[in-house]
Motif scaffolding. Structure first.
Motif, short mmCIF file in Angstrom:
data_model
loop_
_atom_site.label_atom_id
_atom_site.label_comp_id
_atom_site.label_asym_id
_atom_site.label_seq_id
_atom_site.Cartn_x
_atom_site.Cartn_y
_atom_site.Cartn_z
N ILE A 162 -3.14 11.88 -16.55
CA ILE A 162 -2.99 11.95 -15.10
C ILE A 162 -2.32 10.68 -14.59
CG2 ILE A 162 -5.35 11.07 -14.77
CD1 ILE A 162 -3.53 13.60 -12.48
N SER A 163 -1.35 10.84 -13.69
CA SER A 163 -0.69 9.70 -13.05
C SER A 163 -0.26 10.11 -11.65
CB SER A 163 0.52 9.23 -13.86
OG SER A 163 1.57 10.19 -13.80
N TRP A 164 0.00 9.10 -10.82
CA TRP A 164 0.45 9.36 -9.45
C TRP A 164 1.43 8.25 -9.09
CZ3 TRP A 164 -3.30 10.19 -4.69
CH2 TRP A 164 -2.61 10.92 -3.71
N ASN A 165 2.69 8.54 -9.22
CA ASN A 165 3.74 7.54 -9.07
C ASN A 165 3.74 6.96 -7.66
OD1 ASN A 165 5.96 5.97 -9.78
ND2 ASN A 165 7.44 7.59 -9.32
N GLY A 166 3.42 5.67 -7.56
CA GLY A 166 3.45 4.97 -6.28
C GLY A 166 2.14 4.86 -5.55
N SER A 197 0.86 -1.18 0.00
CA SER A 197 0.00 0.00 0.00
C SER A 197 0.89 1.23 0.00
CB SER A 197 -0.92 0.00 1.23
OG SER A 197 -1.75 1.14 1.24
N GLY A 198 0.86 1.96 -1.11
CA GLY A 198 1.70 3.14 -1.25
C GLY A 198 0.87 4.41 -1.24
N ALA A 199 1.33 5.41 -0.48
CA ALA A 199 0.61 6.68 -0.36
C ALA A 199 1.62 7.82 -0.44
CB ALA A 199 -0.16 6.75 0.95
N PRO A 200 2.01 8.22 -1.65
CA PRO A 200 3.00 9.29 -1.78
C PRO A 200 2.50 10.62 -1.26
CG PRO A 200 2.06 8.73 -3.92
CD PRO A 200 1.56 7.71 -2.95
N ARG A 201 3.42 11.46 -0.82
CA ARG A 201 3.06 12.79 -0.32
C ARG A 201 3.12 13.86 -1.41
NH1 ARG A 201 6.11 10.83 4.30
NH2 ARG A 201 4.75 10.66 6.13
N GLN A 202 3.65 13.51 -2.58
CA GLN A 202 3.65 14.44 -3.70
C GLN A 202 2.31 14.32 -4.44
OE1 GLN A 202 6.15 12.11 -3.27
NE2 GLN A 202 7.40 13.59 -2.13
N PRO A 203 1.81 15.41 -5.00
CA PRO A 203 0.51 15.35 -5.69
C PRO A 203 0.62 14.60 -7.02
CG PRO A 203 1.51 17.50 -5.98
CD PRO A 203 2.38 16.77 -5.00
N PRO A 204 -0.51 14.19 -7.57
CA PRO A 204 -0.50 13.56 -8.89
C PRO A 204 0.08 14.50 -9.95
CG PRO A 204 -2.64 13.28 -7.82
CD PRO A 204 -1.87 14.26 -7.00
N SER A 205 0.60 13.90 -11.00
CA SER A 205 1.14 14.68 -12.13
C SER A 205 0.11 14.71 -13.24
CB SER A 205 2.44 14.05 -12.63
OG SER A 205 3.43 14.06 -11.63
N VAL A 206 -0.03 15.88 -13.87
CA VAL A 206 -1.05 16.06 -14.89
C VAL A 206 -0.44 16.76 -16.10
CG1 VAL A 206 -1.84 18.30 -14.05
CG2 VAL A 206 -3.44 16.82 -15.26
#
Length: 666
Positions: free
Chosen positions: A518-522, A498-507
């Motif tokens: 749209i993507s959200w690495n991790g 279970s991964g929850a990055p602190r950086q926002p998604p990339s668009v």
């Protein structure tokens, strides 16, 4: 009333789209793409990759499934660290059951950022990602540290070896006691004159009699304090090696004779060590360091009950003990006998070493063996042949049969037999690296586990049913790359995560202003994406209206902009988890489509992080402006021609009375 109208005005251009709000798309893909022969035959190079508009620095392999079964879609993820001559940005990587990228990162360093042994481990009740980084340019081993990342992908521990040594890349195994097992290699002086003659007049033979000694340590993760250390040269015979010395044995080229590559610790506190160049697994007393028994190789103690197929392994990796009840349906342990112990052992049998195929079968395999031995042996039996034999470049089956006959034990108190062999149908033969992992069935299930085999030097991993049948067989590089070193991963694992990055998604938005990426690495909890629009980039939530909601598809989801999105200037995307809840840090950057929003050529920038436009987008803007100026000029010229009845319109003029004159005449 007027106040309310003023508040609603920024949303006016979004309202029509908001009224057409879509429900989540529930038709997401559940199976990987069909097998692509072009990927496998090298049409797209040795390492066909996927690229992403939202993450230009990330690449992931075009995973090519020859076979795929729904049993592989168990909610867990594949963990690997692709590297090699054809991998431009090596590093740890997580893929889902369909081979879609979940997370990847290249950790740059002076040694190229090569990562090894990427997996999930539990430390003091919390799960971490662990992997090795360092200098792997010493052939076959390395010098570096192990890293531990939390669920937000922050580095929280950097673990090294004790006593001034450097952590090797082969093993980092965290124990329930909060310690870690690590391998290491050290150059030490040792007499090797019985392996070859040295000529003191030759420059390459200066400073002879040096070896790469192999050690393992148990260290406290929190403090780095040494708990236990074992050194191979103190307990093992150099002449038991199957690895030739070649021109080595000097200070500049130490003799690599043992080559430790895995350590396992059992409930008794003892250790199981795999020595690649000895063709052996050695069971070591956790208090004294003494050898309890050896399976395989010149010091083998065990009698083969499977016609030689238990002992004909060579150059192996990743040896582990597993509980006797691991396969409740396929395997029944023999009745208990007083004074005897029965255990199950798994490992990856390479049957090859650095493109040399002089021992073992013609293919690599995962092996599940049953061994039985006296619980308290009075002496360690051995069939040691201390006459060192130089490696022969051959694949003669008779030689391999002779090897088994030579090392086969004669004491019936020590027995070994094959329970199951896991063989790729092609088959694959990997000269180095490799892994074998038992994948537990779902909680509460009485089914047997499945088995994951990673082929190390070759870009292949295969999931087997307990009986050896293939469930999922994947290539993450072209088959034409095998045995070249172009794409490899030291091990391949599978774990829940279970991964929850602190950086926002990339668009990002397409150059023609019709698609949003749209993507959200991790991030592993995203179920849906919601596209929103606004006429203001203010942080006030009331300024945003929902446009469309789509299900997450793969690493990067493409959202088609509805035609009625109108001239809304600002766009952003929201990540939703299960039950439609917003995920923390799940608000993307803001796309500023520019003052001419809705035009195909004027999307300008992502505002919230001041992400500038791409060169292509700038070029399109410039070209459109120049084209418009040219159209205006040509229209004006033709108007003048028509107005005065003269062929070929004049250049720009300004009017004076009823006539025109050249600007230069003013």
């Amino acid at each position: 009333m007027n106040t309310a109208l003023l508040f609603l005005w920024p949303l006016a251009t979004c309202l029509r789209t908001a009224l057409a709000y879509d429900t989540p798309d529930t038709t997401s893909l559940t199976t990987p793409p069909q097998y692509n022969a072009a990927y496998d035959n090298g049409t797209f190079g040795y390492y066909p990759v996927r690229t992403y508009a939202t993450a230009e620095d990330l690449h992931s392999p075009q995973v090519n499934f020859l076979e795929w079964d729904a049993q592989c879609d168990d909610g867990s993820y594949y963990f690997m660290a692709p590297r090699g001559w054809s991998v431009p940005d090596p590093g740890p990587m997580i893929l889902d059951s369909r081979g879609e990228l979940v997370w990847a990162k290249h950790f740059d360093n002076n040694s190229g950022g090569q990562a090894y042994d990427f997996q999930v481990q539990t430390y003091l009740g919390q799960e971490y990602l662990t992997f090795w980084l360092g200098d792997d340019r010493v052939r076959g081993h390395g010098s570096g540290h192990y890293y531990m990342l939390n669920s937000s992908y922050d580095t929280v521990h950097r673990v090294g070896a004790a006593n001034g040594l450097s952590a090797d890349l082969h093993e980092f195994l965290i124990t329930p006691q909060g310690t870690a097992l690590m391998t290491m290699y050290e150059v030490v002086a040792h007499d090797v004159t019985s392996f070859r003659e040295f000529d003191p007049d030759l420059p390459e033979d200066q400073n002879p009699n040096f070896i790469w000694d192999c050690l393992f340590q148990e260290v406290d993760v929190a403090t780095g304090d040494l708990v236990f250390e074992w050194r191979a040269s103190d307990h093992m015979e150099l002449h038991d090696t199957y690895h030739g010395i070649g021109p080595g044995g000097t200070l500049d080229d130490p003799f690599d004779w043992f080559h430790i590559n895995s350590i396992d610790k059992d409930e008794l506190g003892n250790f199981l060590v795999s020595a690649r160049y000895m063709h052996s697994l050695t069971y070591i007393d956790g208090k004294t360091g003494d050898v309890i028994w050896t399976l395989g190789g010149r010091s083998n103690a065990f009698m083969d009950l499977s016609d030689g197929f238990s002992l004909n392994f060579a150059w192996q990796h990743d040896a582990r003990f597993i509980p006797l009840d691991t396969f409740p349906n396929m395997y029944r342990a023999p009745p208990e006998r007083a004074g005897y112990t029965t255990r199950l052992v798994t490992f990856f049998d390479n049957a090859a070493e650095d493109q040399h195929y002089d021992h073992g079968l013609t293919y690599s395999r995962g092996l599940l063996l049953e061994i039985t031995y006296p619980t308290s042996p009075s002496a360690v039996p051995t069939t040691t042949n201390s006459d060192h034999k130089r490696r022969q470049e051959t694949n003669d089956p008779a030689m391999n049969a002779a090897k088994v006959a030579e090392i086969n034990g004669t004491n019936p108190s020590y027995t070994v037999r094959v329970i199951q062999s896991y063989d790729n149908p092609l088959p694959v033969r990997s000269s180095s690296q490799g892994s074998m992992q038992i994948l537990p069935p779902p909680p509460g299930s009485s089914d047997d586990p499945t088995v994951l085999v990673g082929y190390g030097f070759n870009a292949v991993f295969t999931v087997f049913a307990a009986n050896g049948s293939v469930l999922c067989d994947a290539h993450y590089g072209a088959a034409t790359s095998w045995e070249r070193g172009d794409i490899q991963s030291y091990r391949v694992y599978k774990f829940p995560w279970s991964g929850a990055p602190r950086q926002p998604p990339s668009v990002d938005i397409s150059d023609d202003d019709v698609e949003v990426y749209i993507s959200w690495n991790g991030a592993t909890e995203v179920v849906d994406w919601v596209l929103q629009c606004s006429e203001s980039d203010t942080a006030a939530e009331q300024a945003w209206a929902d446009v469309v909601r789509v299900g997450k598809e793969g690493f990067e989801t493409v959202i088609q902009l509805p035609e009625d999105v109108g001239e809304s200037r600002f766009l952003r995307v929201i990540a939703l988890g299960d039950t439609g809840r917003r995920l923390k840090y799940g608000v993307s950057e803001t796309i500023d489509r520019g003052i001419l929003a809705g035009s195909s050529f004027f999307p300008l920038k992502v505002a919230s992080s001041v992400r500038l436009v791409t060169p292509l987008r700038v070029l399109l803007v410039v070209v459109s402006m120049l084209s418009g100026m040219l159209v205006l000029y040509e229209g004006y010229r033709r108007y003048l021609s028509w107005s005065f009845g003269r062929p070929g319109g004049s250049s720009f003029r300004w009017r004076q009375g009823k006539a025109y004159r050249m600007l230069g005449e003013a």
